[in-house]
Design an enzyme around this catalytic site. Sequence first.
Site, PDB file in Angstrom:
ATOM      1  N   ILE A  46       0.816  -1.218   0.000  1.00 46.74           N
ATOM      2  CA  ILE A  46       0.000   0.000   0.000  1.00 46.74           C
ATOM      3  C   ILE A  46       0.855   1.277   0.000  1.00 46.74           C
ATOM      4  O   ILE A  46       0.386   2.327  -0.425  1.00 46.74           O
ATOM      5  CB  ILE A  46      -1.004  -0.022   1.184  1.00 46.74           C
ATOM      6  CG1 ILE A  46      -2.182   0.912   0.915  1.00 46.74           C
ATOM      7  CG2 ILE A  46      -0.331   0.310   2.514  1.00 46.74           C
ATOM      8  CD1 ILE A  46      -3.382   0.692   1.826  1.00 46.74           C
ATOM      9  N   ASP A  75       1.728  -0.525   9.406  1.00 43.70           N
ATOM     10  CA  ASP A  75       2.034   0.731  10.103  1.00 43.70           C
ATOM     11  C   ASP A  75       3.531   1.056   9.990  1.00 43.70           C
ATOM     12  O   ASP A  75       3.929   2.174   9.615  1.00 43.70           O
ATOM     13  CB  ASP A  75       1.620   0.547  11.573  1.00 43.70           C
ATOM     14  CG  ASP A  75       1.529   1.839  12.362  1.00 43.70           C
ATOM     15  OD1 ASP A  75       1.641   2.919  11.753  1.00 43.70           O
ATOM     16  OD2 ASP A  75       1.336   1.766  13.590  1.00 43.70           O
ATOM     17  N   SER A  93      -6.761  -5.049  10.828  1.00 47.64           N
ATOM     18  CA  SER A  93      -6.889  -6.016  11.947  1.00 47.64           C
ATOM     19  C   SER A  93      -6.564  -7.465  11.601  1.00 47.64           C
ATOM     20  O   SER A  93      -6.628  -8.323  12.473  1.00 47.64           O
ATOM     21  CB  SER A  93      -8.296  -5.983  12.589  1.00 47.64           C
ATOM     22  OG  SER A  93      -8.426  -4.904  13.479  1.00 47.64           O
TER      23      SER A  93
HETATM   24  P1  ADP Z   1      -3.244  -5.091  12.495  1.00 48.76           P
HETATM   25  O1  ADP Z   1      -2.496  -4.788  13.755  1.00 48.76           O
HETATM   26  O2  ADP Z   1      -4.402  -4.135  12.245  1.00 48.76           O
HETATM   27  O3  ADP Z   1      -3.623  -6.526  12.375  1.00 48.76           O
HETATM   28  P2  ADP Z   1      -1.030  -5.466  10.621  1.00 48.76           P
HETATM   29  O4  ADP Z   1      -0.168  -4.426  10.024  1.00 48.76           O
HETATM   30  O5  ADP Z   1      -0.381  -6.475  11.515  1.00 48.76           O
HETATM   31  O6  ADP Z   1      -2.210  -4.683  11.351  1.00 48.76           O
HETATM   32  O7  ADP Z   1      -1.794  -6.257   9.483  1.00 48.76           O
HETATM   33  C1  ADP Z   1      -2.883  -5.744   8.751  1.00 48.76           C
HETATM   34  C2  ADP Z   1      -2.800  -6.214   7.324  1.00 48.76           C
HETATM   35  O8  ADP Z   1      -1.839  -5.431   6.642  1.00 48.76           O
HETATM   36  C3  ADP Z   1      -2.370  -7.669   7.156  1.00 48.76           C
HETATM   37  O9  ADP Z   1      -3.305  -8.317   6.303  1.00 48.76           O
HETATM   38  C4  ADP Z   1      -0.999  -7.586   6.494  1.00 48.76           C
HETATM   39  O10 ADP Z   1      -0.812  -8.649   5.567  1.00 48.76           O
HETATM   40  C5  ADP Z   1      -1.124  -6.270   5.761  1.00 48.76           C
HETATM   41  N1  ADP Z   1       0.128  -5.570   5.388  1.00 48.76           N
HETATM   42  C6  ADP Z   1       1.358  -5.652   5.947  1.00 48.76           C
HETATM   43  N2  ADP Z   1       2.224  -4.864   5.283  1.00 48.76           N
HETATM   44  C7  ADP Z   1       1.517  -4.271   4.271  1.00 48.76           C
HETATM   45  C8  ADP Z   1       1.827  -3.356   3.207  1.00 48.76           C
HETATM   46  N3  ADP Z   1       3.072  -2.869   3.053  1.00 48.76           N
HETATM   47  N4  ADP Z   1       0.820  -2.982   2.355  1.00 48.76           N
HETATM   48  C9  ADP Z   1      -0.427  -3.461   2.499  1.00 48.76           C
HETATM   49  N5  ADP Z   1      -0.789  -4.319   3.482  1.00 48.76           N
HETATM   50  C10 ADP Z   1       0.169  -4.717   4.347  1.00 48.76           C
END
Ligand code: ADP
Length: 180
Positions: free
Chosen positions: A13, A36, A128
């Site tokens: 993203i 994040d 999440s």
């Molecule tokens: P949360 O704490 O809300 O679960 P996470 O970051 O651990 O947040 O995960 C939320 C989603 O983001 C997961 O499905 C993960 O695969 C995805 N994710 C991780 N890195 C990226 C990225 N660079 N771009 C898009 N999605 C991502």
Amino acid sequence: MSETKIELIQGDITQAAVDAIVNAANSSLMGGGGVDGAIHRAAGPSLHEECMRIAQELKDIPGGPCPAGEAVITGAGMLPCKNVIHTVGPVWQGGGRGERELLAGCYRKSLLLAAGRALKVIAFPNISTGVYGYPKREAASVALETVWECLEKRPQIEKVIFVCFDHENFQIYREMLGVV
Ligand code: ADP
């Protein structure tokens, strides 16, 4: 029709050159792991500074600075998008702690902020479904239902892009959107 305003991609993203990307932040707004961490790394220090200022302003909010289900908006530092909307998903605790409504709130509040600023193209990660442990299929159905509903109400939003990072989420969204 709202369905045609929904797009699905598999990828990172941080690379989306849209009006706003949504960050699955934590309630401190101070950055963390997963998406994040990737957003903060790619945006550079100005994003962290702006988040710190907002966190200071909101420090007395219970469960805050940004409680689960809420959202705040910032600039985007060095990212190719124009804004970052930071929303805090619920931690999955079995489903009986209002997780569904909180997750719906993330999508709803994020799109409300976007519409308020006349932003037209918004990209969401799968909030999440990483460290916070929300079952992916259930999370996808909440995300899609809520976004459909919001797009009906706010025709000024032109497109919502679901950016799935992992293949499992991508397959679930493909199925649910009927593009199998
Ligand atoms: P949360 O704490 O809300 O679960 P996470 O970051 O651990 O947040 O995960 C939320 C989603 O983001 C997961 O499905 C993960 O695969 C995805 N994710 C991780 N890195 C990226 C990225 N660079 N771009 C898009 N999605 C991502």
